[in-house]
Design a protein around this motif. Structure first.
Motif, short mmCIF file in Angstrom:
data_model
loop_
_atom_site.label_atom_id
_atom_site.label_comp_id
_atom_site.label_asym_id
_atom_site.label_seq_id
_atom_site.Cartn_x
_atom_site.Cartn_y
_atom_site.Cartn_z
N GLU A 18 38.52 40.19 48.42
CA GLU A 18 37.80 40.62 49.63
C GLU A 18 38.60 40.30 50.89
O GLU A 18 38.58 41.06 51.85
CB GLU A 18 36.41 39.99 49.68
CG GLU A 18 35.46 40.58 48.65
CD GLU A 18 34.14 39.84 48.55
OE1 GLU A 18 34.01 38.71 49.07
OE2 GLU A 18 33.22 40.41 47.93
N GLU A 19 39.32 39.18 50.86
CA GLU A 19 40.13 38.78 52.02
C GLU A 19 41.50 39.45 52.04
O GLU A 19 42.18 39.45 53.07
CB GLU A 19 40.31 37.26 52.02
CG GLU A 19 39.03 36.50 52.26
CD GLU A 19 39.18 34.99 52.05
OE1 GLU A 19 40.29 34.52 51.70
OE2 GLU A 19 38.17 34.29 52.22
N ASN A 20 41.92 40.00 50.90
CA ASN A 20 43.25 40.61 50.77
C ASN A 20 43.15 41.97 50.08
O ASN A 20 43.63 42.15 48.96
CB ASN A 20 44.17 39.69 49.95
CG ASN A 20 44.37 38.35 50.61
OD1 ASN A 20 45.16 38.21 51.53
ND2 ASN A 20 43.61 37.35 50.16
N PRO A 21 42.53 42.94 50.74
CA PRO A 21 42.32 44.24 50.10
C PRO A 21 43.62 44.97 49.71
O PRO A 21 43.59 45.84 48.85
CB PRO A 21 41.52 45.04 51.14
CG PRO A 21 41.71 44.33 52.43
CD PRO A 21 41.98 42.90 52.10
N SER A 22 44.73 44.58 50.30
CA SER A 22 46.00 45.20 49.91
C SER A 22 46.37 44.87 48.46
O SER A 22 47.21 45.55 47.87
CB SER A 22 47.12 44.73 50.85
OG SER A 22 47.33 43.34 50.72
N MET A 23 45.73 43.87 47.88
CA MET A 23 46.01 43.47 46.49
C MET A 23 45.19 44.27 45.47
O MET A 23 45.39 44.13 44.27
CB MET A 23 45.73 41.98 46.30
CG MET A 23 46.64 41.06 47.07
SD MET A 23 48.37 41.16 46.54
CE MET A 23 48.30 40.36 44.95
N LEU A 24 44.30 45.13 45.94
CA LEU A 24 43.43 45.87 45.02
C LEU A 24 44.18 46.78 44.06
O LEU A 24 43.72 47.04 42.95
CB LEU A 24 42.38 46.68 45.79
CG LEU A 24 41.30 45.85 46.47
CD1 LEU A 24 40.47 46.72 47.42
CD2 LEU A 24 40.41 45.18 45.44
N ASP A 25 45.34 47.28 44.47
CA ASP A 25 46.13 48.16 43.61
C ASP A 25 47.20 47.42 42.82
O ASP A 25 47.95 48.05 42.07
CB ASP A 25 46.78 49.27 44.46
CG ASP A 25 45.76 50.22 45.04
OD1 ASP A 25 44.77 50.53 44.34
OD2 ASP A 25 45.92 50.66 46.19
N GLU A 26 47.26 46.12 42.97
CA GLU A 26 48.24 45.32 42.24
C GLU A 26 47.73 44.99 40.84
O GLU A 26 46.53 44.98 40.59
CB GLU A 26 48.53 44.02 43.01
CG GLU A 26 49.16 44.24 44.36
CD GLU A 26 50.51 44.92 44.29
OE1 GLU A 26 51.30 44.61 43.37
OE2 GLU A 26 50.78 45.79 45.14
N PRO A 27 48.63 44.67 39.91
CA PRO A 27 48.21 44.28 38.56
C PRO A 27 47.34 43.02 38.58
O PRO A 27 47.52 42.16 39.46
CB PRO A 27 49.52 44.02 37.83
CG PRO A 27 50.57 44.70 38.64
CD PRO A 27 50.08 44.71 40.05
N LYS A 28 46.43 42.92 37.63
CA LYS A 28 45.54 41.76 37.54
C LYS A 28 46.32 40.45 37.57
O LYS A 28 45.93 39.51 38.25
CB LYS A 28 44.73 41.80 36.24
CG LYS A 28 43.60 42.76 36.21
CD LYS A 28 42.86 42.64 34.87
CE LYS A 28 41.68 43.56 34.80
NZ LYS A 28 40.95 43.41 33.52
N MET A 29 47.42 40.39 36.83
CA MET A 29 48.19 39.15 36.76
C MET A 29 48.68 38.73 38.14
O MET A 29 48.61 37.56 38.50
CB MET A 29 49.37 39.33 35.79
CG MET A 29 50.12 38.07 35.47
SD MET A 29 51.59 37.68 36.47
CE MET A 29 52.41 39.21 36.67
N SER A 30 49.16 39.68 38.93
CA SER A 30 49.63 39.36 40.27
C SER A 30 48.49 38.87 41.16
O SER A 30 48.66 37.94 41.95
CB SER A 30 50.27 40.58 40.92
OG SER A 30 51.42 40.97 40.21
N VAL A 31 47.34 39.51 41.02
CA VAL A 31 46.17 39.13 41.82
C VAL A 31 45.76 37.70 41.50
O VAL A 31 45.58 36.87 42.39
CB VAL A 31 44.99 40.09 41.55
CG1 VAL A 31 43.71 39.56 42.19
CG2 VAL A 31 45.31 41.48 42.07
N LEU A 40 47.43 35.27 39.92
CA LEU A 40 48.46 34.30 40.28
C LEU A 40 48.46 34.04 41.79
O LEU A 40 48.48 32.89 42.22
CB LEU A 40 49.83 34.80 39.82
CG LEU A 40 51.01 33.86 40.12
CD1 LEU A 40 50.83 32.52 39.40
CD2 LEU A 40 52.32 34.52 39.69
N SER A 41 48.38 35.08 42.59
CA SER A 41 48.37 34.92 44.05
C SER A 41 47.14 34.15 44.51
O SER A 41 47.24 33.27 45.38
CB SER A 41 48.40 36.28 44.73
OG SER A 41 49.59 36.96 44.45
#
Length: 135
Positions: A111-124, A126-127
Motif C-alpha cells: 500500500e505504501e509502495n504501489p510501484s512494487m505491485l508489478d514486481e515478482p512476489k519474491m522481490s516484494v 524481500l523488500s
C-alpha cells in the motif's frame, strides 16, 4: 479462538499449496500477493463470510511467506556453516513473528509502495522484510 485461527491458517496453507500445485493459480506478482494477504487480514479481523476462494488465497499467502522465511533462514544457516568468513545478516526477523504479522507487513508495504505491485512476489517480500527488519 486463537487455536481455531491457527488451525484454519494451517488448513488454508495446505489448500493453497494444493491449488498452486494444480497449476490453476499462476499470479506471481505483487498484485496477487496483496489480494491474497488481504484475505489473511480479513480472517484475523474476524471475518465470517469467507468462501473457498478466500481460503485458497489465505493458504497461498501464508504458505508463500512461511516458505520465504524458512528458505531465508536455511540459506543464512548454510552460508554461515560453509563460509570461512562471517556472513553478515541483513534481515533480523524478530522471534515469534508469525504468518499473520508477515501478511500485514506485506499488505502495508504494498500500500505504501504501489510501484512494487508489478514486481515478482519474491522481490516484494524481500523488500518488505529488509525495510522492516534491517539489522
Amino acid at each position: 479462538m486463537k487455536v481455531l485461527l491457527h488451525i484454519w491458517l494451517a488448513y488454508s496453507a495446505l489448500l493453497g499449496a494444493n491449488y498452486a500445485l494444480a497449476g490453476e493459480y499462476e499470479d506471481l506478482d505483487g498484485k496477487a500477493l496483496l489480494e491474497e494477504c488481504r484475505e489473511v487480514e480479513n480472517l484475523t479481523a474476524g471475518a465470517t463470510d469467507l468462501d473457498t476462494t478466500s481460503f485458497l488465497r489465505i493458504g497461498s499467502c501464508t504458505g508463500y511467506l512461511q516458505g520465504f522465511r524458512e528458505g531465508f533462514w536455511a540459506r543464512m544457516g548454510a552460508e554461515q556453516a560453509f563460509s570461512e568468513r562471517k556472513v553478515p545478516e541483513y534481515i533480523c526477523i524478530p522471534k515469534g513473528f508469525d504468518n499473520g504479522q508477515a501478511a500485514s507487513l506485506v499488505v502495508r508495504y504494498l500500500e505504501e509502495n504501489p510501484s512494487m505491485l508489478d514486481e515478482p512476489k519474491m522481490s516484494v517480500v524481500l523488500s518488505a522484510f529488509i525495510k522492516a527488519f534491517s539489522c
